[in-house]
Design an enzyme around this catalytic site. Sequence first.
Site, mmCIF file in Angstrom:
data_model
loop_
_atom_site.group_PDB
_atom_site.id
_atom_site.type_symbol
_atom_site.label_atom_id
_atom_site.label_comp_id
_atom_site.label_asym_id
_atom_site.label_seq_id
_atom_site.Cartn_x
_atom_site.Cartn_y
_atom_site.Cartn_z
ATOM 1 N N SER A 155 11.541 23.668 58.647
ATOM 2 C CA SER A 155 10.682 22.514 58.926
ATOM 3 C C SER A 155 9.400 22.592 58.104
ATOM 4 O O SER A 155 9.014 23.678 57.648
ATOM 5 C CB SER A 155 10.341 22.535 60.427
ATOM 6 O OG SER A 155 9.375 21.571 60.748
ATOM 7 N N SER A 182 -4.646 29.611 58.236
ATOM 8 C CA SER A 182 -5.120 28.242 58.466
ATOM 9 C C SER A 182 -6.628 28.201 58.304
ATOM 10 O O SER A 182 -7.330 29.189 58.587
ATOM 11 C CB SER A 182 -4.752 27.824 59.887
ATOM 12 O OG SER A 182 -5.538 26.738 60.295
ATOM 13 N N TYR A 188 -5.034 29.911 68.633
ATOM 14 C CA TYR A 188 -4.376 29.789 67.325
ATOM 15 C C TYR A 188 -5.336 30.263 66.217
ATOM 16 O O TYR A 188 -4.965 31.015 65.322
ATOM 17 C CB TYR A 188 -3.991 28.327 67.147
ATOM 18 C CG TYR A 188 -3.467 27.914 65.799
ATOM 19 C CD1 TYR A 188 -2.115 28.052 65.475
ATOM 20 C CD2 TYR A 188 -4.298 27.307 64.857
ATOM 21 C CE1 TYR A 188 -1.625 27.624 64.242
ATOM 22 C CE2 TYR A 188 -3.817 26.874 63.632
ATOM 23 C CZ TYR A 188 -2.477 27.038 63.331
ATOM 24 O OH TYR A 188 -1.999 26.611 62.113
ATOM 25 N N LYS A 197 -4.922 33.218 63.484
ATOM 26 C CA LYS A 197 -4.971 32.962 62.043
ATOM 27 C C LYS A 197 -6.037 33.833 61.377
ATOM 28 O O LYS A 197 -5.881 34.241 60.234
ATOM 29 C CB LYS A 197 -5.225 31.471 61.795
ATOM 30 C CG LYS A 197 -4.052 30.585 62.205
ATOM 31 C CD LYS A 197 -2.784 30.974 61.451
ATOM 32 C CE LYS A 197 -1.645 29.997 61.574
ATOM 33 N NZ LYS A 197 -0.404 30.475 60.935
ATOM 34 N N THR A 240 3.139 17.519 58.790
ATOM 35 C CA THR A 240 4.396 18.205 59.121
ATOM 36 C C THR A 240 4.772 17.901 60.571
ATOM 37 O O THR A 240 3.917 17.488 61.360
ATOM 38 C CB THR A 240 4.223 19.733 58.984
ATOM 39 O OG1 THR A 240 3.256 20.154 59.948
ATOM 40 C CG2 THR A 240 3.793 20.138 57.582
HETATM 41 N N1 LIG Z 1 0.636 21.722 58.514
HETATM 42 C C1 LIG Z 1 -0.627 22.099 58.391
HETATM 43 O O1 LIG Z 1 -1.517 21.301 58.117
HETATM 44 C C2 LIG Z 1 -0.982 23.537 58.566
HETATM 45 C C3 LIG Z 1 -2.340 23.882 58.419
HETATM 46 C C4 LIG Z 1 -2.692 25.221 58.553
HETATM 47 C C5 LIG Z 1 -1.727 26.159 58.794
HETATM 48 N N2 LIG Z 1 -0.430 25.781 58.968
HETATM 49 C C6 LIG Z 1 0.554 26.843 59.216
HETATM 50 O O2 LIG Z 1 1.679 26.602 58.421
HETATM 51 C C7 LIG Z 1 2.824 27.153 59.039
HETATM 52 C C8 LIG Z 1 3.923 26.120 59.074
HETATM 53 O O3 LIG Z 1 3.519 25.066 59.910
HETATM 54 P P1 LIG Z 1 4.059 23.560 59.764
HETATM 55 O O4 LIG Z 1 2.872 22.698 59.797
HETATM 56 O O5 LIG Z 1 5.015 23.470 58.661
HETATM 57 O O6 LIG Z 1 4.775 23.399 61.188
HETATM 58 P P2 LIG Z 1 6.300 23.073 61.588
HETATM 59 O O7 LIG Z 1 6.773 21.878 60.865
HETATM 60 O O8 LIG Z 1 6.325 23.037 63.063
HETATM 61 O O9 LIG Z 1 7.074 24.346 61.091
HETATM 62 C C9 LIG Z 1 6.914 25.558 61.738
HETATM 63 C C10 LIG Z 1 8.139 26.400 61.545
HETATM 64 O O10 LIG Z 1 7.930 27.634 62.219
HETATM 65 C C11 LIG Z 1 9.036 27.839 63.072
HETATM 66 N N3 LIG Z 1 8.693 28.641 64.220
HETATM 67 C C12 LIG Z 1 7.801 28.390 65.200
HETATM 68 N N4 LIG Z 1 7.806 29.378 66.098
HETATM 69 C C13 LIG Z 1 8.726 30.274 65.680
HETATM 70 C C14 LIG Z 1 9.187 31.487 66.178
HETATM 71 N N5 LIG Z 1 8.753 31.994 67.335
HETATM 72 N N6 LIG Z 1 10.129 32.163 65.483
HETATM 73 C C15 LIG Z 1 10.621 31.662 64.328
HETATM 74 N N7 LIG Z 1 10.241 30.498 63.822
HETATM 75 C C16 LIG Z 1 9.298 29.817 64.495
HETATM 76 C C17 LIG Z 1 9.487 26.458 63.472
HETATM 77 O O11 LIG Z 1 10.803 26.498 63.993
HETATM 78 P P3 LIG Z 1 11.346 25.322 64.945
HETATM 79 O O12 LIG Z 1 11.653 24.159 64.037
HETATM 80 O O13 LIG Z 1 12.530 25.930 65.558
HETATM 81 O O14 LIG Z 1 10.265 25.004 65.910
HETATM 82 C C18 LIG Z 1 9.387 25.762 62.140
HETATM 83 O O15 LIG Z 1 10.482 26.078 61.340
HETATM 84 C C19 LIG Z 1 2.385 27.629 60.406
HETATM 85 O O16 LIG Z 1 2.123 29.006 60.373
HETATM 86 C C20 LIG Z 1 1.098 26.870 60.623
HETATM 87 O O17 LIG Z 1 0.244 27.563 61.491
HETATM 88 C C21 LIG Z 1 -0.033 24.488 58.863
#
Ligand SMILES: NC(=O)c1ccc[n+]([C@@H]2O[C@H](COP(=O)([O-])OP(=O)(O)OC[C@H]3O[C@@H](n4cnc5c(N)ncnc54)[C@H](OP(=O)(O)O)[C@@H]3O)[C@@H](O)[C@H]2O)c1
Length: 475
Positions: free
Chosen positions: A210, A334, A360, A364, A395
């Site tokens: 994802s 993050s 969170y 981070k 996302t």
């Molecule tokens: N998007 C942003 O703006 C942003 C900003 C700062 C940091 N981040 C960081 O970027 C990373 C990705 O986030 P995203 O925005 O792409 O979110 P996302 O679309 O929800 O993707 C998160 C992924 O992590 C997986 N996941 C969650 N908990 C898990 C666990 N216990 N074991 C294994 N996999 C797990 C989810 O699996 P499922 O699909 O099964 O839930 C999904 O594949 C995260 O670490 C987030 O903190 C994102």
Amino acid sequence: MIEISETFIAPHPPGRVFELVADFGRIASWDPNVASSALRDPDAPLAVGARADLMVLFGGRAVPMAYELLELEPGERAVWRGENATSVALDDIRVEPAPGGGTRVHWGATLGFKGPLSLFDRLATRAFTRIGRETVSALARALADPDLQPAPARHSPFAALWGSAASAMDAAVAPSFGAPGYIARRKTWADPDLDLDLSGRRIVVTGANSGLGLATTRALASRGAHVVMVCRDPGRGQRALDDLASELPGARLSLERADMGALDDVAALGSRLARAPVHALVHNAGALVHELQRTADGHELTFAVHVLGPHLLTRALEGALAGAMDSRVVFVSSGGMYTQRLDVDRLRDGLDPFDGARVYAHAKRAQVILARRWSELLGPRGVAVGSMHPGWADTPGVRGALPGFHKVTRALLRTPEQGADTIAWLAASPEASLARGGFYLDREPRSEHTPMARTRSSPADEQRLWELCEALTGA
Ligand SMILES: NC(=O)c1ccc[n+]([C@@H]2O[C@H](COP(=O)([O-])OP(=O)(O)OC[C@H]3O[C@@H](n4cnc5c(N)ncnc54)[C@H](OP(=O)(O)O)[C@@H]3O)[C@@H](O)[C@H]2O)c1
């Protein structure tokens, strides 16, 4: 919320001072921080419901702030509310005759950032208080002018202050973390399209089904890497793999199931993956949850998924990483981490009452510190370790966990591909082989702390974090 309250005496009669301070339409005529200010209907008498548009300068940018007059007691009091994509401001201005002559001006203002940005309030307080004082001084100087005209230029300190404050945050955070920051910086890169052949490189990406994990997988697999997609749900993982495989015929993709918060799962994953060299390990899996949840091991979920799981997997793969040429470890942290200082007890126990965004941010912050420690350990063995901030990307994770934030910032958010760019770059670009524990945004190392924030941790606390991770993961 940031609150400021100031009082000063102006030498002119209250009526004339009020005319000056209550009108938000002509601030630009005296405040150098405001590029332009205009009432939407400059010919109408000032009345409740009047609107003013400001463009406030900060760091060379002009940021819009729209104001509405909420209350008006002519000659005595005006209350304006301002808003833009990330912040709201309330300015309460009162004037009254001063006992010794002239006018006493009371100014009270409150600024709050929206949604998770409110975490930045504390960081911003000192900077904005300083801006506030400067702006009030400018108003006091303007009002001290003995030649103040009977029909003065329309200006006010209040919008100027909060316009400056909001634009400071906008300039520093929203455009920078959003798509505009990425687009601007991309123009400065030597190899913006990552023109790389990654055949023969085996790269592990957690949370690969994802959002950023999926975009990272696509970026790396499309350049020839064998990407091991670590997913907690086999159905979701398989669907993502199948979709990518049909999108990228010939791509080398494989699937591993593991819940990164379940230490047994992570240990088993580590032993399966350690059988062959690992050229990059991307700790991307993550989630922001709003209620206290404990894993089967009894750990707070956020701490387990972002800190303990990645620590254990790095430990399990250190030989496989050190045995591969030019290998990397990337912690996807993050910008939220800027709001918190390392607090090992809060990190381990969560917060009471539970506050998902803060918990969170603590996790981070810990990731950035862990990345530095891992770099010290693995750097001499040829493994480049770094942490990074993807910016704000649109996302499923952001949409699901922060719907309000997503709604107000949607226009500014990055695509998952833009957010994943620095992850892929750190994992694969020759330029990034120099990463030595740094914290990156848009392919550049950044400070781990914002100016004036008291978020630096002591070596003793960082050592405690390391020892806690070692102890809890049975290393
Ligand atoms: N998007 C942003 O703006 C942003 C900003 C700062 C940091 N981040 C960081 O970027 C990373 C990705 O986030 P995203 O925005 O792409 O979110 P996302 O679309 O929800 O993707 C998160 C992924 O992590 C997986 N996941 C969650 N908990 C898990 C666990 N216990 N074991 C294994 N996999 C797990 C989810 O699996 P499922 O699909 O099964 O839930 C999904 O594949 C995260 O670490 C987030 O903190 C994102």
